[in-house]
Design a protein around this motif. Structure first.
Motif, mmCIF file in Angstrom:
data_model
loop_
_atom_site.group_PDB
_atom_site.id
_atom_site.type_symbol
_atom_site.label_atom_id
_atom_site.label_comp_id
_atom_site.label_asym_id
_atom_site.label_seq_id
_atom_site.Cartn_x
_atom_site.Cartn_y
_atom_site.Cartn_z
ATOM 1 N N LEU A 185 0.862 -1.202 0.000
ATOM 2 C CA LEU A 185 -0.064 0.116 -0.109
ATOM 3 C C LEU A 185 0.792 1.300 -0.137
ATOM 4 O O LEU A 185 0.707 2.126 -0.620
ATOM 5 C CB LEU A 185 -0.937 0.053 1.415
ATOM 6 C CG LEU A 185 -2.104 -0.933 1.021
ATOM 7 C CD1 LEU A 185 -2.859 -0.980 2.557
ATOM 8 C CD2 LEU A 185 -3.057 -0.729 0.217
ATOM 9 N N ALA A 186 1.901 1.217 0.806
ATOM 10 C CA ALA A 186 2.812 2.530 0.892
ATOM 11 C C ALA A 186 3.510 2.715 -0.553
ATOM 12 O O ALA A 186 3.506 3.597 -1.086
ATOM 13 C CB ALA A 186 4.028 2.032 1.860
ATOM 14 N N GLY A 187 3.720 1.458 -1.045
ATOM 15 C CA GLY A 187 4.498 1.687 -2.862
ATOM 16 C C GLY A 187 3.466 2.173 -3.534
ATOM 17 O O GLY A 187 3.720 2.961 -4.430
ATOM 18 N N ILE A 188 2.039 1.631 -3.529
ATOM 19 C CA ILE A 188 0.952 2.093 -4.563
ATOM 20 C C ILE A 188 0.897 3.737 -4.028
ATOM 21 O O ILE A 188 0.714 4.378 -5.019
ATOM 22 C CB ILE A 188 -0.299 1.211 -4.160
ATOM 23 C CG1 ILE A 188 -0.085 -0.145 -4.701
ATOM 24 C CG2 ILE A 188 -1.331 1.960 -4.963
ATOM 25 C CD1 ILE A 188 -1.176 -1.319 -4.664
ATOM 26 N N SER A 189 0.514 4.036 -2.994
ATOM 27 C CA SER A 189 0.598 5.406 -2.287
ATOM 28 C C SER A 189 1.625 6.130 -2.863
ATOM 29 O O SER A 189 1.362 7.371 -3.480
ATOM 30 C CB SER A 189 0.578 5.307 -0.794
ATOM 31 O OG SER A 189 -0.686 4.678 -0.447
ATOM 32 N N VAL A 190 2.832 5.863 -2.603
ATOM 33 C CA VAL A 190 3.953 6.583 -3.275
ATOM 34 C C VAL A 190 3.853 6.770 -4.880
ATOM 35 O O VAL A 190 4.061 7.979 -5.402
ATOM 36 C CB VAL A 190 5.238 6.362 -2.896
ATOM 37 C CG1 VAL A 190 6.496 6.771 -3.499
ATOM 38 C CG2 VAL A 190 5.478 5.971 -1.586
ATOM 39 N N TRP A 191 3.419 5.815 -5.489
ATOM 40 C CA TRP A 191 3.499 5.751 -6.806
ATOM 41 C C TRP A 191 2.152 6.582 -7.062
ATOM 42 O O TRP A 191 2.342 7.610 -8.170
ATOM 43 C CB TRP A 191 3.036 4.444 -7.460
ATOM 44 C CG TRP A 191 2.803 4.548 -8.936
ATOM 45 C CD1 TRP A 191 3.824 4.620 -9.682
ATOM 46 C CD2 TRP A 191 1.633 4.239 -9.687
ATOM 47 N NE1 TRP A 191 3.319 4.414 -11.090
ATOM 48 C CE2 TRP A 191 1.790 4.209 -11.044
ATOM 49 C CE3 TRP A 191 0.282 4.083 -9.376
ATOM 50 C CZ2 TRP A 191 0.836 3.876 -12.014
ATOM 51 C CZ3 TRP A 191 -0.491 3.862 -10.089
ATOM 52 C CH2 TRP A 191 -0.382 3.891 -11.641
ATOM 53 N N LEU A 192 1.183 6.583 -6.615
ATOM 54 C CA LEU A 192 -0.188 7.471 -6.913
ATOM 55 C C LEU A 192 0.113 8.968 -6.687
ATOM 56 O O LEU A 192 0.007 9.817 -7.428
ATOM 57 C CB LEU A 192 -1.300 7.118 -5.971
ATOM 58 C CG LEU A 192 -2.133 5.714 -6.642
ATOM 59 C CD1 LEU A 192 -3.074 5.422 -5.544
ATOM 60 C CD2 LEU A 192 -2.546 5.887 -7.939
ATOM 61 N N VAL A 193 0.821 9.089 -5.466
ATOM 62 C CA VAL A 193 1.231 10.450 -5.333
ATOM 63 C C VAL A 193 2.197 11.201 -6.397
ATOM 64 O O VAL A 193 2.085 12.326 -6.673
ATOM 65 C CB VAL A 193 1.956 10.524 -3.624
ATOM 66 C CG1 VAL A 193 2.424 12.047 -3.382
ATOM 67 C CG2 VAL A 193 0.745 10.257 -2.846
ATOM 68 N N ARG A 194 3.286 10.338 -6.601
ATOM 69 C CA ARG A 194 4.226 10.826 -7.611
ATOM 70 C C ARG A 194 3.474 10.932 -8.813
ATOM 71 O O ARG A 194 3.885 12.093 -9.503
ATOM 72 C CB ARG A 194 5.224 9.582 -7.817
ATOM 73 C CG ARG A 194 6.253 10.302 -8.671
ATOM 74 C CD ARG A 194 7.234 11.340 -8.015
ATOM 75 N NE ARG A 194 8.153 11.636 -9.248
ATOM 76 C CZ ARG A 194 8.747 12.689 -9.049
ATOM 77 N NH1 ARG A 194 8.716 13.622 -7.966
ATOM 78 N NH2 ARG A 194 9.607 13.363 -10.005
ATOM 79 N N ARG A 195 2.359 10.084 -9.151
ATOM 80 C CA ARG A 195 1.945 10.169 -10.382
ATOM 81 C C ARG A 195 0.951 11.661 -10.329
ATOM 82 O O ARG A 195 1.094 12.324 -11.583
ATOM 83 C CB ARG A 195 1.030 9.192 -10.659
ATOM 84 C CG ARG A 195 0.136 9.201 -12.150
ATOM 85 C CD ARG A 195 -0.469 7.926 -12.357
ATOM 86 N NE ARG A 195 -1.412 8.003 -13.497
ATOM 87 C CZ ARG A 195 -2.347 7.240 -13.752
ATOM 88 N NH1 ARG A 195 -2.705 6.163 -12.966
ATOM 89 N NH2 ARG A 195 -3.103 7.360 -14.904
ATOM 90 N N TYR A 196 0.243 11.781 -9.233
ATOM 91 C CA TYR A 196 -0.510 12.905 -9.189
ATOM 92 C C TYR A 196 0.295 14.331 -9.172
ATOM 93 O O TYR A 196 0.060 15.281 -9.886
ATOM 94 C CB TYR A 196 -1.409 13.014 -7.694
ATOM 95 C CG TYR A 196 -2.082 14.161 -7.411
ATOM 96 C CD1 TYR A 196 -3.217 14.335 -8.415
ATOM 97 C CD2 TYR A 196 -1.823 14.673 -6.504
ATOM 98 C CE1 TYR A 196 -3.883 15.235 -7.918
ATOM 99 C CE2 TYR A 196 -2.665 15.979 -6.267
ATOM 100 C CZ TYR A 196 -3.865 16.175 -7.046
ATOM 101 O OH TYR A 196 -4.492 17.295 -6.719
#
Length: 374
Positions: free
Chosen positions: A75-86
Protein backbone atom coordinates in the motif's frame (compact mmCIF):
# COMPACT_ATOMS: atom_id res chain seq x y z
CA UNK A 1 4.37 -42.77 60.55
CA UNK A 2 1.98 -41.23 63.11
CA UNK A 3 0.93 -44.77 64.19
CA UNK A 4 4.55 -45.94 64.60
CA UNK A 5 5.43 -42.85 66.66
CA UNK A 6 2.39 -43.40 68.89
CA UNK A 7 3.43 -47.04 69.48
CA UNK A 8 6.95 -45.91 70.37
CA UNK A 9 5.69 -43.28 72.86
CA UNK A 10 3.49 -45.84 74.61
CA UNK A 11 6.45 -48.22 74.98
CA UNK A 12 5.32 -50.70 72.46
CA UNK A 13 8.60 -50.56 70.56
CA UNK A 14 8.38 -54.09 69.25
CA UNK A 15 5.09 -53.42 67.57
CA UNK A 16 6.52 -50.24 66.14
CA UNK A 17 9.54 -52.08 64.72
CA UNK A 18 7.26 -54.78 63.41
CA UNK A 19 5.12 -52.12 61.76
CA UNK A 20 8.15 -50.63 60.07
CA UNK A 21 9.45 -53.99 58.93
CA UNK A 22 6.08 -54.86 57.43
CA UNK A 23 6.82 -52.43 54.45
CA UNK A 24 3.42 -50.77 54.56
CA UNK A 25 4.97 -47.26 54.66
CA UNK A 26 7.12 -48.04 51.69
CA UNK A 27 4.09 -49.36 49.82
CA UNK A 28 2.22 -46.18 50.58
CA UNK A 29 5.18 -44.03 49.43
CA UNK A 30 5.51 -46.09 46.28
CA UNK A 31 1.78 -45.62 45.58
CA UNK A 32 2.20 -41.90 46.24
CA UNK A 33 5.16 -41.74 43.86
CA UNK A 34 3.09 -43.52 41.20
CA UNK A 35 0.23 -41.02 41.65
CA UNK A 36 2.68 -38.09 41.57
CA UNK A 37 4.34 -39.50 38.47
CA UNK A 38 0.91 -39.78 36.85
CA UNK A 39 0.11 -36.21 37.81
CA UNK A 40 3.49 -35.08 36.43
CA UNK A 41 2.77 -36.93 33.20
CA UNK A 42 -0.65 -35.24 32.85
CA UNK A 43 0.90 -31.85 33.59
CA UNK A 44 3.71 -32.54 31.10
CA UNK A 45 1.17 -33.49 28.43
CA UNK A 46 -0.84 -30.38 29.17
CA UNK A 47 2.30 -28.22 29.14
CA UNK A 48 3.41 -29.75 25.87
CA UNK A 49 -0.03 -29.17 24.34
CA UNK A 50 -0.11 -25.60 25.55
CA UNK A 51 3.42 -25.07 24.28
CA UNK A 52 2.42 -26.38 20.85
CA UNK A 53 -0.67 -24.14 20.88
CA UNK A 54 1.44 -21.17 21.88
CA UNK A 55 3.96 -21.98 19.16
CA UNK A 56 1.13 -22.28 16.61
CA UNK A 57 -0.35 -19.00 17.82
CA UNK A 58 3.06 -17.38 17.64
CA UNK A 59 3.55 -18.75 14.15
CA UNK A 60 0.13 -17.46 13.09
CA UNK A 61 0.86 -14.09 14.69
CA UNK A 62 4.20 -13.89 12.94
CA UNK A 63 2.56 -14.87 9.66
CA UNK A 64 -0.23 -12.34 10.08
CA UNK A 65 2.26 -9.65 11.05
CA UNK A 66 4.44 -10.51 8.09
CA UNK A 67 1.42 -10.44 5.77
CA UNK A 68 0.25 -7.16 7.27
CA UNK A 69 3.73 -5.71 6.90
CA UNK A 70 3.79 -6.89 3.29
CA UNK A 71 0.39 -5.34 2.63
CA UNK A 72 1.51 -2.12 4.30
CA UNK A 73 4.60 -2.07 2.11
CA UNK A 74 2.49 -2.73 -0.96
CA UNK A 75 0.00 0.00 0.00
CA UNK A 76 2.84 2.36 0.79
CA UNK A 77 4.38 1.64 -2.60
CA UNK A 78 1.06 2.17 -4.35
CA UNK A 79 0.49 5.39 -2.38
CA UNK A 80 3.93 6.68 -3.25
CA UNK A 81 3.34 5.80 -6.90
CA UNK A 82 -0.08 7.50 -6.92
CA UNK A 83 1.25 10.57 -5.14
CA UNK A 84 4.18 10.75 -7.51
CA UNK A 85 1.90 10.32 -10.49
CA UNK A 86 -0.49 12.97 -9.12
CA UNK A 87 2.40 15.36 -8.48
CA UNK A 88 3.71 14.76 -11.99
CA UNK A 89 0.27 15.42 -13.45
CA UNK A 90 -0.09 18.59 -11.40
CA UNK A 91 3.35 19.74 -12.45
CA UNK A 92 2.60 18.95 -16.07
CA UNK A 93 -0.76 20.74 -15.84
CA UNK A 94 0.90 23.71 -14.15
CA UNK A 95 3.54 23.94 -16.85
CA UNK A 96 0.85 23.68 -19.53
CA UNK A 97 -1.21 26.34 -17.75
CA UNK A 98 1.82 28.60 -17.46
CA UNK A 99 2.48 28.12 -21.14
CA UNK A 100 -1.13 28.89 -22.03
CA UNK A 101 -1.21 31.87 -19.67
CA UNK A 102 1.98 33.23 -21.19
CA UNK A 103 0.50 32.86 -24.65
CA UNK A 104 -2.80 34.34 -23.54
CA UNK A 105 -1.09 37.27 -21.85
CA UNK A 106 0.86 37.95 -25.02
CA UNK A 107 -2.32 37.76 -27.07
CA UNK A 108 -4.18 40.01 -24.65
CA UNK A 109 -1.26 42.45 -24.63
CA UNK A 110 -1.12 42.49 -28.42
CA UNK A 111 -4.89 42.84 -28.80
CA UNK A 112 -4.97 45.55 -26.13
CA UNK A 113 -2.21 47.45 -27.91
CA UNK A 114 -4.07 47.11 -31.23
CA UNK A 115 -7.33 48.26 -29.67
CA UNK A 116 -5.56 51.16 -27.97
CA UNK A 117 -3.99 52.24 -31.24
CA UNK A 118 -7.31 51.86 -33.06
CA UNK A 119 -9.10 53.82 -30.36
CA UNK A 120 -6.51 56.57 -30.48
CA UNK A 121 -6.79 56.69 -34.27
CA UNK A 122 -10.57 56.92 -34.06
CA UNK A 123 -10.33 59.68 -31.48
CA UNK A 124 -7.82 61.61 -33.58
CA UNK A 125 -9.96 61.08 -36.64
CA UNK A 126 -13.07 62.30 -34.82
CA UNK A 127 -11.18 65.32 -33.51
CA UNK A 128 -9.77 66.23 -36.93
CA UNK A 129 -13.06 65.63 -38.73
CA UNK A 130 -14.91 67.72 -36.16
CA UNK A 131 -12.49 70.59 -36.58
CA UNK A 132 -12.59 70.28 -40.37
CA UNK A 133 -16.39 70.29 -40.29
CA UNK A 134 -16.51 73.28 -38.00
CA UNK A 135 -14.64 75.54 -40.47
CA UNK A 136 -17.21 75.28 -43.33
CA UNK A 137 -19.99 75.35 -40.76
CA UNK A 138 -18.74 78.69 -39.47
CA UNK A 139 -18.66 79.95 -43.05
CA UNK A 140 -22.22 78.75 -43.64
CA UNK A 141 -23.40 80.46 -40.48
CA UNK A 142 -21.59 83.66 -41.50
CA UNK A 143 -23.00 83.66 -45.03
CA UNK A 144 -26.44 82.90 -43.62
CA UNK A 145 -26.23 86.10 -41.62
CA UNK A 146 -25.20 87.95 -44.78
CA UNK A 147 -28.13 86.42 -46.66
CA UNK A 148 -30.41 87.53 -43.84
CA UNK A 149 -29.07 91.07 -44.14
CA UNK A 150 -29.44 90.96 -47.93
CA UNK A 151 -33.03 89.84 -47.46
CA UNK A 152 -33.68 92.78 -45.18
CA UNK A 153 -32.17 95.13 -47.77
CA UNK A 154 -34.36 93.65 -50.51
CA UNK A 155 -37.39 93.93 -48.26
CA UNK A 156 -36.60 97.59 -47.60
CA UNK A 157 -36.16 98.23 -51.32
CA UNK A 158 -39.42 96.48 -52.12
CA UNK A 159 -41.19 98.56 -49.48
CA UNK A 160 -39.78 101.79 -51.00
CA UNK A 161 -40.61 100.64 -54.53
CA UNK A 162 -44.12 99.65 -53.47
CA UNK A 163 -44.69 103.15 -52.14
CA UNK A 164 -43.50 104.78 -55.37
CA UNK A 165 -44.41 102.30 -58.12
CA UNK A 166 -46.68 99.59 -56.79
CA UNK A 167 -47.61 98.49 -60.30
CA UNK A 168 -44.02 97.41 -60.98
CA UNK A 169 -43.90 94.87 -58.10
CA UNK A 170 -45.03 91.30 -58.60
CA UNK A 171 -46.66 89.42 -55.70
CA UNK A 172 -44.27 86.49 -56.26
CA UNK A 173 -41.31 88.75 -55.62
CA UNK A 174 -42.82 90.04 -52.39
CA UNK A 175 -43.61 86.49 -51.22
CA UNK A 176 -40.10 85.31 -52.16
CA UNK A 177 -38.40 88.14 -50.26
CA UNK A 178 -40.69 88.26 -47.22
CA UNK A 179 -41.60 84.57 -46.82
CA UNK A 180 -39.45 82.16 -48.82
CA UNK A 181 -36.06 83.72 -48.09
CA UNK A 182 -36.60 84.04 -44.28
CA UNK A 183 -37.96 80.49 -44.20
CA UNK A 184 -34.93 79.17 -46.09
CA UNK A 185 -32.58 81.12 -43.84
CA UNK A 186 -34.40 79.72 -40.80
CA UNK A 187 -33.96 76.14 -42.07
CA UNK A 188 -30.27 76.79 -42.73
CA UNK A 189 -29.83 78.20 -39.24
CA UNK A 190 -31.62 75.25 -37.63
CA UNK A 191 -29.56 72.75 -39.62
CA UNK A 192 -26.27 74.46 -38.87
CA UNK A 193 -27.19 74.70 -35.18
CA UNK A 194 -27.95 70.97 -35.11
CA UNK A 195 -24.69 70.17 -36.90
CA UNK A 196 -22.86 72.40 -34.42
CA UNK A 197 -24.36 70.43 -31.52
CA UNK A 198 -23.38 67.14 -33.18
CA UNK A 199 -19.81 68.36 -33.71
CA UNK A 200 -19.63 69.48 -30.08
CA UNK A 201 -20.88 66.06 -28.98
CA UNK A 202 -18.27 64.28 -31.12
CA UNK A 203 -15.56 66.53 -29.69
CA UNK A 204 -16.82 65.76 -26.18
CA UNK A 205 -16.57 62.03 -26.83
CA UNK A 206 -13.10 62.47 -28.31
CA UNK A 207 -11.86 64.57 -25.39
CA UNK A 208 -13.35 62.16 -22.85
CA UNK A 209 -11.61 59.23 -24.55
CA UNK A 210 -8.26 61.02 -24.35
CA UNK A 211 -8.67 62.20 -20.75
CA UNK A 212 -6.47 60.42 -18.20
CA UNK A 213 -8.45 58.61 -15.52
CA UNK A 214 -7.76 59.49 -11.87
CA UNK A 215 -9.03 56.80 -9.47
CA UNK A 216 -10.08 57.83 -5.96
CA UNK A 217 -12.28 56.35 -3.24
CA UNK A 218 -15.80 57.69 -3.82
CA UNK A 219 -18.53 57.82 -1.15
CA UNK A 220 -21.16 56.86 -3.68
CA UNK A 221 -24.17 57.67 -1.49
CA UNK A 222 -23.01 61.29 -1.15
CA UNK A 223 -21.96 61.53 -4.81
CA UNK A 224 -25.30 60.30 -6.18
CA UNK A 225 -27.28 62.29 -3.60
CA UNK A 226 -25.52 65.46 -4.78
CA UNK A 227 -26.57 64.71 -8.37
CA UNK A 228 -30.14 64.01 -7.21
CA UNK A 229 -30.21 67.31 -5.31
CA UNK A 230 -29.30 69.17 -8.50
CA UNK A 231 -32.46 67.72 -10.12
CA UNK A 232 -34.64 68.31 -7.07
CA UNK A 233 -36.55 71.28 -8.49
CA UNK A 234 -37.44 69.49 -11.75
CA UNK A 235 -38.63 66.43 -9.83
CA UNK A 236 -40.68 67.93 -7.00
CA UNK A 237 -42.58 70.38 -9.18
CA UNK A 238 -44.44 67.38 -10.61
CA UNK A 239 -44.77 65.58 -7.26
CA UNK A 240 -41.93 63.13 -7.93
CA UNK A 241 -38.99 61.95 -5.85
CA UNK A 242 -35.50 60.52 -6.14
CA UNK A 243 -34.57 57.98 -3.45
CA UNK A 244 -30.86 57.31 -2.93
CA UNK A 245 -30.28 54.36 -0.63
CA UNK A 246 -27.00 53.38 1.03
CA UNK A 247 -24.54 52.60 -1.74
CA UNK A 248 -21.23 50.71 -1.46
CA UNK A 249 -18.11 52.81 -1.94
CA UNK A 250 -16.17 52.61 -5.18
CA UNK A 251 -12.59 53.42 -6.17
CA UNK A 252 -12.89 54.93 -9.64
CA UNK A 253 -12.70 58.15 -11.67
CA UNK A 254 -14.95 60.77 -10.05
CA UNK A 255 -15.71 62.82 -13.17
CA UNK A 256 -16.70 59.76 -15.21
CA UNK A 257 -18.90 58.38 -12.40
CA UNK A 258 -20.62 61.76 -11.97
CA UNK A 259 -21.24 62.00 -15.73
CA UNK A 260 -22.62 58.43 -15.87
CA UNK A 261 -25.08 58.83 -12.99
CA UNK A 262 -25.88 62.41 -13.98
CA UNK A 263 -26.87 61.39 -17.52
CA UNK A 264 -28.97 58.44 -16.34
CA UNK A 265 -30.83 60.43 -13.67
CA UNK A 266 -31.37 63.34 -16.06
CA UNK A 267 -32.77 60.96 -18.69
CA UNK A 268 -35.10 59.38 -16.14
CA UNK A 269 -36.46 62.82 -15.21
CA UNK A 270 -36.65 63.93 -18.84
CA UNK A 271 -38.56 60.87 -20.07
CA UNK A 272 -41.03 60.48 -17.22
CA UNK A 273 -44.55 59.19 -17.84
CA UNK A 274 -46.90 62.20 -18.10
CA UNK A 275 -49.77 60.53 -16.20
CA UNK A 276 -47.82 59.75 -13.00
CA UNK A 277 -45.18 61.45 -10.84
CA UNK A 278 -41.67 60.25 -11.48
CA UNK A 279 -40.09 57.99 -8.84
CA UNK A 280 -36.43 57.08 -9.15
CA UNK A 281 -34.65 54.68 -6.80
CA UNK A 282 -30.87 54.23 -6.75
CA UNK A 283 -29.51 51.26 -4.79
CA UNK A 284 -26.62 48.82 -4.95
CA UNK A 285 -24.58 46.12 -3.27
CA UNK A 286 -21.35 44.15 -3.51
CA UNK A 287 -21.65 40.96 -5.58
CA UNK A 288 -20.14 37.54 -4.92
CA UNK A 289 -17.65 37.99 -7.78
CA UNK A 290 -16.08 41.03 -6.12
CA UNK A 291 -17.78 43.72 -8.18
CA UNK A 292 -20.09 46.60 -7.27
CA UNK A 293 -23.62 46.48 -8.68
CA UNK A 294 -25.69 49.68 -8.87
CA UNK A 295 -29.30 49.93 -10.05
CA UNK A 296 -31.16 53.01 -11.23
CA UNK A 297 -34.88 52.20 -11.37
CA UNK A 298 -37.62 54.55 -12.56
CA UNK A 299 -41.34 54.36 -13.37
CA UNK A 300 -41.03 56.41 -16.54
CA UNK A 301 -41.98 55.70 -20.13
CA UNK A 302 -39.82 52.60 -20.46
CA UNK A 303 -38.20 51.30 -23.63
CA UNK A 304 -39.57 48.76 -26.08
CA UNK A 305 -37.68 45.46 -26.20
CA UNK A 306 -36.66 46.04 -29.83
CA UNK A 307 -34.99 49.33 -28.87
CA UNK A 308 -32.92 48.07 -25.90
CA UNK A 309 -29.72 48.17 -27.97
CA UNK A 310 -30.75 50.93 -30.34
CA UNK A 311 -30.76 53.59 -27.63
CA UNK A 312 -27.04 52.98 -26.97
CA UNK A 313 -26.05 53.69 -30.59
CA UNK A 314 -24.63 57.04 -31.67
CA UNK A 315 -27.22 59.52 -32.96
CA UNK A 316 -30.02 56.98 -32.48
CA UNK A 317 -33.11 57.65 -30.38
CA UNK A 318 -36.19 55.59 -29.61
CA UNK A 319 -39.79 56.31 -28.69
CA UNK A 320 -41.59 59.63 -28.87
CA UNK A 321 -39.21 62.46 -29.83
CA UNK A 322 -40.64 65.28 -27.73
CA UNK A 323 -37.45 66.11 -25.82
CA UNK A 324 -34.34 67.89 -27.12
CA UNK A 325 -31.29 65.76 -27.73
CA UNK A 326 -28.98 64.33 -30.36
CA UNK A 327 -28.94 60.66 -29.35
CA UNK A 328 -25.49 60.78 -27.75
CA UNK A 329 -26.21 60.61 -24.03
CA UNK A 330 -26.57 56.85 -23.52
CA UNK A 331 -23.83 56.09 -26.08
CA UNK A 332 -21.54 58.35 -24.06
CA UNK A 333 -22.63 56.65 -20.80
CA UNK A 334 -21.97 53.12 -22.09
CA UNK A 335 -18.58 54.16 -23.47
CA UNK A 336 -17.67 55.69 -20.09
CA UNK A 337 -18.82 52.59 -18.20
CA UNK A 338 -16.72 50.33 -20.42
CA UNK A 339 -13.71 52.60 -20.03
CA UNK A 340 -13.99 52.16 -16.26
CA UNK A 341 -13.97 48.38 -16.71
CA UNK A 342 -17.70 48.00 -16.09
CA UNK A 343 -20.72 46.70 -17.92
CA UNK A 344 -24.11 48.30 -18.42
CA UNK A 345 -27.41 46.50 -18.98
CA UNK A 346 -30.97 47.66 -19.47
CA UNK A 347 -34.10 46.02 -18.12
CA UNK A 348 -37.19 47.83 -19.36
CA UNK A 349 -40.74 47.45 -20.59
CA UNK A 350 -42.62 50.06 -22.58
CA UNK A 351 -44.89 52.08 -20.30
CA UNK A 352 -43.63 50.33 -17.15
CA UNK A 353 -40.34 52.05 -16.44
CA UNK A 354 -36.69 51.06 -16.71
CA UNK A 355 -33.82 49.72 -14.62
CA UNK A 356 -30.23 50.41 -15.63
CA UNK A 357 -27.74 47.93 -14.13
CA UNK A 358 -24.17 49.18 -13.69
CA UNK A 359 -21.41 46.80 -12.58
CA UNK A 360 -17.92 48.08 -11.82
CA UNK A 361 -14.74 46.58 -10.36
CA UNK A 362 -14.34 47.75 -6.77
CA UNK A 363 -10.95 49.20 -7.65
CA UNK A 364 -9.97 50.84 -10.94
CA UNK A 365 -6.34 50.29 -11.97
CA UNK A 366 -4.91 52.51 -14.69
CA UNK A 367 -1.57 52.42 -16.46
CA UNK A 368 0.72 55.34 -15.93
CA UNK A 369 1.30 56.18 -19.59
CA UNK A 370 -2.00 55.78 -21.34
CA UNK A 371 -4.62 56.31 -18.72
CA UNK A 372 -6.46 53.20 -19.83
CA UNK A 373 -7.78 50.53 -17.50
CA UNK A 374 -5.62 47.44 -17.00
Amino acid sequence: MDHTIDLTRTGRIGEAVSQIRSGQGKALMDAMRIELTAIDAVEARRLAERTRQSERASAVTVSVNALAALLILILAGISVWLVRRYVDEIESARMELDRLNAGLENQVRDRTAELTRANEEIQRFAYIVSHDLRAPLVNIMGYTSELEQVGKIFDHQLTTLAERHPEDIEPEAIRAVREDVPEAVGFIRASTAKMDRLINAILKLSREGRRALAPEVLPMTAVVQSIADSLHHQVVENGGEIVVRDLPTLESDRLSIEQIFGNLLDNAVKYQQPDRPIRIVVDGELTDDGRVHYRITDNGRGVSARDHERIFELFRRAGKQDQPGEGLGLAFVRNSVRRLGGVMELESELGQGSTFHLKFPTRLIVSGDAGDRL
